[in-house]
Design an enzyme around this catalytic site. Sequence first.
Site, PDB file in Angstrom:
ATOM      1  N   MET A 133     -15.344 116.463  17.273  1.00 63.51           N
ATOM      2  CA  MET A 133     -14.552 115.660  18.225  1.00 63.51           C
ATOM      3  C   MET A 133     -15.378 113.930  18.082  1.00 63.51           C
ATOM      4  O   MET A 133     -15.318 113.619  18.426  1.00 63.51           O
ATOM      5  CB  MET A 133     -14.067 116.263  19.786  1.00 63.51           C
ATOM      6  CG  MET A 133     -13.592 115.401  20.333  1.00 63.51           C
ATOM      7  SD  MET A 133     -11.397 115.240  20.128  1.00 63.51           S
ATOM      8  CE  MET A 133     -11.101 117.050  20.046  1.00 63.51           C
ATOM      9  N   LYS A 134     -16.861 114.610  18.762  1.00 57.04           N
ATOM     10  CA  LYS A 134     -17.216 113.673  19.102  1.00 57.04           C
ATOM     11  C   LYS A 134     -18.404 112.411  17.844  1.00 57.04           C
ATOM     12  O   LYS A 134     -18.263 111.554  18.561  1.00 57.04           O
ATOM     13  CB  LYS A 134     -19.850 114.602  20.114  1.00 57.04           C
ATOM     14  CG  LYS A 134     -19.680 113.081  20.354  1.00 57.04           C
ATOM     15  CD  LYS A 134     -20.157 114.045  21.611  1.00 57.04           C
ATOM     16  CE  LYS A 134     -21.032 112.834  22.722  1.00 57.04           C
ATOM     17  NZ  LYS A 134     -20.250 111.444  23.401  1.00 57.04           N
TER      18      LYS A 134
END
Lengths: 252, 518
Positions: A133-134
């Site tokens: 995600m990051k």
Amino acid sequence: MKSVQKVDLTKIKPYGDTLNDGMVQMSFTLPVPYGDEASEAARQLAAKMGFDEPAVVYSKDLGVGYTYFVMYGKCSHTVDYTSIEVPKVSMEFMEREEVEEYIAENIKRDVVIVGACTGTDAHTVGIDAIMNMKGFDGHFGLERYKGIDAINMGSQVSNEELIAKAIESKADAILVSQVVTQKDVHVANLTELVEMIEAEALRDKLILVCGGPRISHDLAQELGYDAGFGSGSYANHVASFVVKQIVEKNLI
Amino acid sequence: MVSKLNLNPELIDSARSAARNIAEDVQNFIDKNTTVAVERTVARLMGVDGVDEVEKPLPNVLIDAIKEGGGLSTGAAFWIGNAMVNTGNSPQEIAEKVSAGQIEITKLPIAHEDKIMEAVYKTAQEMVEKIKNNRARRDEYLNTIGEGRKPYLYVIVATGNIYEDVLQAQAAAKQGADIIAVIRTTGQSLLDYVPYGPTTEGFGGTYATQENFKIMRKALDQVGEEVGRYIRLCNYCSGLCMPEIAAMGAIERLDVMLNDALYGILFRDINMQRTFVDQYFSRIINGFAGVIINTGEDNYLTTSDAYEEAHTVLASQFINEQFALKAGLPEEQMGLGHAFEMNPNLENGFLYELAQAQMAREIFPKAPLKYMPPTKFMTGNIFKGHLQDAMFNLISIWTNQGLQLLGMPTEAIHTPHLQDRMLSIENAQYIFNNARSIGDEVEYKKDGIIQKRAQEVLAKAEELLKDIEKEGIFDTIEKGKFGGVKRSFTGGKGLEGVVEKDKKYFNPFIDLMLGGAK
């Protein structure tokens, strides 16, 4: 005033502060004790490497009868830049939003991407940078992409497990990361995966991508991958390549 | 000590008290259970060593036999003691006979409890004495040849071949290193046994075996005497064999051990029940042996953002402190971990790193904090990398860190070459010497960037700890609050090796070692 010399692209050599001075800085260790003889050995070795006027500018005793050198030398060789061809992932990379639109318009379903760091390599930093995600350095990872189902299997995944997961999840693409490697084990590992995928008759149905600091597009293609991504690659590069390949290879 | 960061002591107390409750809650679980690794450790500490004809370690052979015989919940000490009374053999001879199929250890007649206890405690006491002597030997070295100044310069060797490691370690010691860590081969943390004998092949590291410990210990003592500084040896007491490695380290006089259950849970997918039980016994041994433990908080920052998730590091340090105290490990041996991992492009990133390091220093004043170098944003530009490492070194000397794991300019390219270590040691020595008293001289502006940052991180950590206190650590990990990694209570590796203790269970070493030498 003398005009600045023009670069002859058919015969290029390193630039220090004057065109064609050939200046190279280098450092290495020799397994001999610190002293004048060690420096002379380093100088002779550099001469054999093709350096004119090799000079040891610094040397240091490493404590176990080994010596470290910082050297300069003038490279005597040249390369014809005009004849160079390097295979690359040659495409316009899209940004995340563009990839998402591209999927919605051209593929019209979720793209499944399975990724893993395979073999004994325990470093998830590469696959995490692309998939989590990051993401990395301000570039979101594939998990954040609308229209992409990203499955990150983590590290120390065997090629068998990776293929099994790809079949189970009906993956469109497999991403393999190889970060830290010793004695070129990454090459054997990447080769084995391709062979296994071919044996399963899956090669035409999958986009196969590898990445890592030691991976070049050239090496990847030589090993039978569709693409290779080295350091400095982000999720949007990989995503652009995968979604366009899906369309190009008609895997929609 | 006056807080340079103007930290609120009530907030620190509140965070610490939440962490204590969290640890207590887990301790209740730990006290009810044992594991195959804990019992293999008991066997090792009673003197069982060696391998069978297929290279299976005898501690595994013995504990597997006890487990198959349904006796694990009573503990290895009981069965070994009972066999000693029955046969008059030593634990090693008993293990060999079990391996040869000559005795079924759980089928022997049960002797009188007093006799069993007597046999067990006599043997156990011998090992405890041996470990005590090792500790005395270390102290003697420290009192005679001395040691390097803190922060200790900590470097890694990782050739895969213990003999090659010796060369590199001795070179590093001569260049100025104070701690040598022999990185383990990739994947060893997932082996449910400890390999045996000297080893010359590994990937990205060298097997942790008792013989390899012995070889490196001898080499470091030798070079330490030569350079006039005691050189500490570090290894990895994590993974599925946590307490066994702690025991081997105690026997071979290792000085520093990586030792963190949370790390194993999050990054090696080891089952949380298993590893919390294992960690407790391993920390008792490390505490008793005078070993400095290193905790793995720095690793969260390799997967999470170091700026945004800084409070999770502090929260974990609080929890690790409480787990260590429960196991009788004194503050002076708590190498709580943290790292210099913020994005170098972050404006004022250096100030935030400084705030974090100073904050850890003030909250854990006696702990020899383990400070980890930049890895995530190292690029292959060795020149910039050398500068990043220099910034990291400056913070370390400024905030008085304990163990400085030196960054290498070639991080992200290869395991360190001989000269890489020299360059890194030179970098640290230059900065440590040149800025030695900077921390005593410089104060931080009231309500400036640094003070505010530290106060904010502490406040967030306290909040997180109170949440965890409510939910319990098991649930918290299941929800992915550390390092952004989710792990389930019954998932991961090693759960099959956990068993509830029965009433007769005893472990003599907890009794003899908990709380240090008596």
